[in-house]
Design a protein around this motif. Sequence first.
Motif, PDB file in Angstrom:
ATOM      1  N   ALA A 180       0.894  -1.276  -0.170  1.00 31.52           N
ATOM      2  CA  ALA A 180       0.038  -0.088   0.198  1.00 31.52           C
ATOM      3  C   ALA A 180       0.905   1.321   0.282  1.00 31.52           C
ATOM      4  N   GLY A 181       1.773   1.081   0.603  1.00 29.50           N
ATOM      5  CA  GLY A 181       3.024   2.385   0.860  1.00 29.50           C
ATOM      6  C   GLY A 181       3.381   2.661  -0.719  1.00 29.50           C
ATOM      7  N   ILE A 182       3.907   1.666  -1.112  1.00 32.87           N
ATOM      8  CA  ILE A 182       4.784   1.978  -2.593  1.00 32.87           C
ATOM      9  C   ILE A 182       3.424   2.247  -3.434  1.00 32.87           C
ATOM     10  N   GLN A 183       2.283   1.737  -3.446  1.00 40.16           N
ATOM     11  CA  GLN A 183       1.131   2.329  -4.447  1.00 40.16           C
ATOM     12  C   GLN A 183       0.894   3.749  -4.056  1.00 40.16           C
ATOM     13  N   ASN A 184       1.044   4.135  -2.977  1.00 38.37           N
ATOM     14  CA  ASN A 184       0.701   5.717  -2.694  1.00 38.37           C
ATOM     15  C   ASN A 184       1.703   6.368  -3.256  1.00 38.37           C
ATOM     16  N   ILE A 185       3.006   6.115  -3.229  1.00 34.25           N
ATOM     17  CA  ILE A 185       4.100   6.868  -3.613  1.00 34.25           C
ATOM     18  C   ILE A 185       4.015   6.974  -5.049  1.00 34.25           C
ATOM     19  N   PHE A 186       3.706   5.683  -5.600  1.00 31.14           N
ATOM     20  CA  PHE A 186       3.539   5.617  -7.221  1.00 31.14           C
ATOM     21  C   PHE A 186       2.662   6.331  -7.910  1.00 31.14           C
ATOM     22  N   TYR A 187       1.319   6.235  -6.940  1.00 31.57           N
ATOM     23  CA  TYR A 187       0.111   6.729  -7.359  1.00 31.57           C
ATOM     24  C   TYR A 187       0.056   8.453  -7.364  1.00 31.57           C
ATOM     25  N   TYR A 188       0.418   9.022  -6.439  1.00 33.53           N
ATOM     26  CA  TYR A 188       0.792  10.443  -6.176  1.00 33.53           C
ATOM     27  C   TYR A 188       1.934  10.822  -6.836  1.00 33.53           C
ATOM     28  N   VAL A 232       0.504  16.458 -13.646  1.00 33.20           N
ATOM     29  CA  VAL A 232      -0.019  17.622 -13.367  1.00 33.20           C
ATOM     30  C   VAL A 232       1.340  18.928 -13.930  1.00 33.20           C
ATOM     31  N   GLY A 233       2.352  18.186 -13.445  1.00 33.27           N
ATOM     32  CA  GLY A 233       3.624  19.208 -13.863  1.00 33.27           C
ATOM     33  C   GLY A 233       3.640  19.456 -15.371  1.00 33.27           C
ATOM     34  N   LEU A 234       3.599  18.085 -16.046  1.00 32.31           N
ATOM     35  CA  LEU A 234       3.814  18.199 -17.550  1.00 32.31           C
ATOM     36  C   LEU A 234       2.348  18.714 -18.365  1.00 32.31           C
ATOM     37  N   PHE A 235       1.455  18.659 -17.428  1.00 27.20           N
ATOM     38  CA  PHE A 235       0.185  19.615 -18.221  1.00 27.20           C
ATOM     39  C   PHE A 235       0.652  21.001 -18.050  1.00 27.20           C
ATOM     40  N   ILE A 236       0.912  21.587 -17.123  1.00 32.14           N
ATOM     41  CA  ILE A 236       1.547  23.042 -16.742  1.00 32.14           C
ATOM     42  C   ILE A 236       2.538  23.285 -17.596  1.00 32.14           C
ATOM     43  N   ILE A 289      -5.586  15.309  -9.554  1.00 29.70           N
ATOM     44  CA  ILE A 289      -5.375  13.960 -10.328  1.00 29.70           C
ATOM     45  C   ILE A 289      -5.948  13.865 -11.735  1.00 29.70           C
ATOM     46  N   MET A 290      -7.203  14.387 -11.954  1.00 26.43           N
ATOM     47  CA  MET A 290      -7.930  14.427 -13.202  1.00 26.43           C
ATOM     48  C   MET A 290      -7.332  15.203 -14.126  1.00 26.43           C
ATOM     49  N   LEU A 291      -6.672  16.433 -13.561  1.00 25.83           N
ATOM     50  CA  LEU A 291      -6.251  17.433 -14.565  1.00 25.83           C
ATOM     51  C   LEU A 291      -5.010  16.750 -15.096  1.00 25.83           C
ATOM     52  N   GLY A 292      -4.318  16.063 -14.253  1.00 22.53           N
ATOM     53  CA  GLY A 292      -2.941  15.332 -14.620  1.00 22.53           C
ATOM     54  C   GLY A 292      -3.267  14.257 -15.764  1.00 22.53           C
ATOM     55  N   SER A 293      -4.311  13.668 -15.719  1.00 22.32           N
ATOM     56  CA  SER A 293      -4.786  12.536 -16.538  1.00 22.32           C
ATOM     57  C   SER A 293      -4.979  13.088 -18.037  1.00 22.32           C
ATOM     58  N   VAL A 294      -5.289  14.255 -18.170  1.00 21.50           N
ATOM     59  CA  VAL A 294      -5.659  14.730 -19.670  1.00 21.50           C
ATOM     60  C   VAL A 294      -4.237  14.518 -20.321  1.00 21.50           C
ATOM     61  N   VAL A 295      -3.011  14.478 -19.929  1.00 20.49           N
ATOM     62  CA  VAL A 295      -1.838  14.477 -20.768  1.00 20.49           C
ATOM     63  C   VAL A 295      -2.059  12.945 -21.201  1.00 20.49           C
ATOM     64  N   THR A 314     -23.876  14.471  -6.378  1.00 20.33           N
ATOM     65  CA  THR A 314     -23.408  13.986  -7.739  1.00 20.33           C
ATOM     66  C   THR A 314     -22.746  15.069  -8.398  1.00 20.33           C
ATOM     67  N   LEU A 315     -22.804  16.304  -8.044  1.00 18.98           N
ATOM     68  CA  LEU A 315     -22.189  17.510  -8.734  1.00 18.98           C
ATOM     69  C   LEU A 315     -20.632  17.540  -8.847  1.00 18.98           C
ATOM     70  N   LEU A 316     -20.039  17.167  -7.433  1.00 20.42           N
ATOM     71  CA  LEU A 316     -18.433  17.349  -7.315  1.00 20.42           C
ATOM     72  C   LEU A 316     -17.949  16.191  -8.224  1.00 20.42           C
ATOM     73  N   THR A 317     -18.433  14.883  -8.198  1.00 19.92           N
ATOM     74  CA  THR A 317     -18.091  13.742  -8.989  1.00 19.92           C
ATOM     75  C   THR A 317     -18.272  14.122 -10.490  1.00 19.92           C
ATOM     76  N   PHE A 318     -19.340  14.789 -10.934  1.00 20.79           N
ATOM     77  CA  PHE A 318     -19.601  15.072 -12.235  1.00 20.79           C
ATOM     78  C   PHE A 318     -18.481  16.147 -12.829  1.00 20.79           C
ATOM     79  N   SER A 319     -18.533  17.028 -11.901  1.00 22.61           N
ATOM     80  CA  SER A 319     -17.717  18.275 -11.904  1.00 22.61           C
ATOM     81  C   SER A 319     -16.160  18.056 -12.408  1.00 22.61           C
ATOM     82  N   SER A 320     -15.685  17.066 -11.599  1.00 23.84           N
ATOM     83  CA  SER A 320     -14.294  16.586 -11.933  1.00 23.84           C
ATOM     84  C   SER A 320     -14.131  15.991 -13.069  1.00 23.84           C
TER      85      SER A 320
END
Length: 431
Positions: A39-47, A54-58, A115-121, A402-408
């Motif tokens: 789980a710890g390794i997953q957290n490091i990898f995930y974030y 996100v940095g690549l998007f910017i 996280i969703m912002l980063g996913s657009v790349v 639902t709004l915040l999930t849909f908005s993301s």
Amino acid sequence: MHVIEENQLKNNFRNRGFTLLKLFWMMYILFPFRLKGIAGIQNIFYYGVSFFCVGLFIYKLYHIQINKKYFVNFILFILVFLILMVLTYIIPIKKNTLDFSYLSNYGYFLGRLLIMLGSVVLAKNVFEYIKLLIDSVNLYILFSIVLLIPSFHSFYFNLLVIDANGVSRIQELYSQNYYTRFGLQGYSGFGSTIMCSIVVLLCCYMVVVSVSQHQKVYPYIIKMFLSLFGTVLYGRSGFLISVVIIMVTILYLTLFYGKLDFLLSTIGLMLILTILFVLNADKLQQIDSIRWMFEGFFNYLNYGHFSTASSNELKGMYIHPSFQTFMVGDGLYTVAGLYYMNTDVGFLRPLLFWGIFWEIVYYLLLLPPLIVCRNFLKNVNGNFLMFISILFIVMFEFKGETLLTFSSIFFALMSIILLTGTSYYRKNSRY
């Protein structure tokens, strides 16, 4: 010649591998899960990967010519969200309730937005991103179907790190009624059915786009029905709302594109399914999971009224707040771990917390991404996408938040339009 063909095969293999990797990563960020021991390794990898993206998007955004109108809407969305988030801290202090559970909720969704912002790349344009969203949710549903096998269900459940929500749901997951509400992230309930319903909506939109561009529609119809099945697995409200969206889409295609065959085929299919369902109702309702999935239909056949235990309970949650609460709210979101005034109704929770003015601002949060999507896609049924999106939110908010999930999700669509919109139009005159 053989060397060229060999290089092409290698490139195709790499491209397919990269496409598959993007698909699994998108599924993982939409439905994150943690496994015991790593789980710890997953957290490091995930974030780590998410913030790199996100940095690549910017970085990419800095090096392109930005559409100013899209950028204004992008910043407006972020500002409104942050203002609302700050209010979830200030209001409980001002009203002396010290209930910061709503702040925690906004903190979670702030992370989701990043996280969703980063996913657009991961995609080259908005249509490719929509396809990636559709396929990743469908992939999660396929895994959920495999996990319906009891041996796989038990084995995987023992591998999962169970969060606080999952711990409270353990007994439900082992009951037949809730057995299907299980996926790679463990308990898969209302949030999962929202995601499946959003994908049904996106499939409906892509069907309309495909019809308007004289392209094949059957891939999206197949994916739409798989997503519809996902709504049945995780939550019945999503199924009913998705069916409404599908019917509106068929009506739109009939009226604006003369696709009478779509309408007649749907009516025929519904008649066949209804007849089969009625003829086999007695056998089907003996299976607890199916009984839960289609409880409303079985109740209609048995008692003459369409209702479920959830809908009956929800009726008592449409409370009438006092005038003061309606105007300025009570600064409470939860009490003793339960939603304030024990209501699950989506539009009531924020109203009870901060009153009608900020409730209006809260719903206006969705306008910037919808306006950007509508304007960018105006030549490919952008108005239709905006209409079914608003209809979707209105219906879902009578059930739960639902709004915040849909908005993301639509924030991500707005972000990829901002990042790739101009170049995409130059390269794709079709759209």
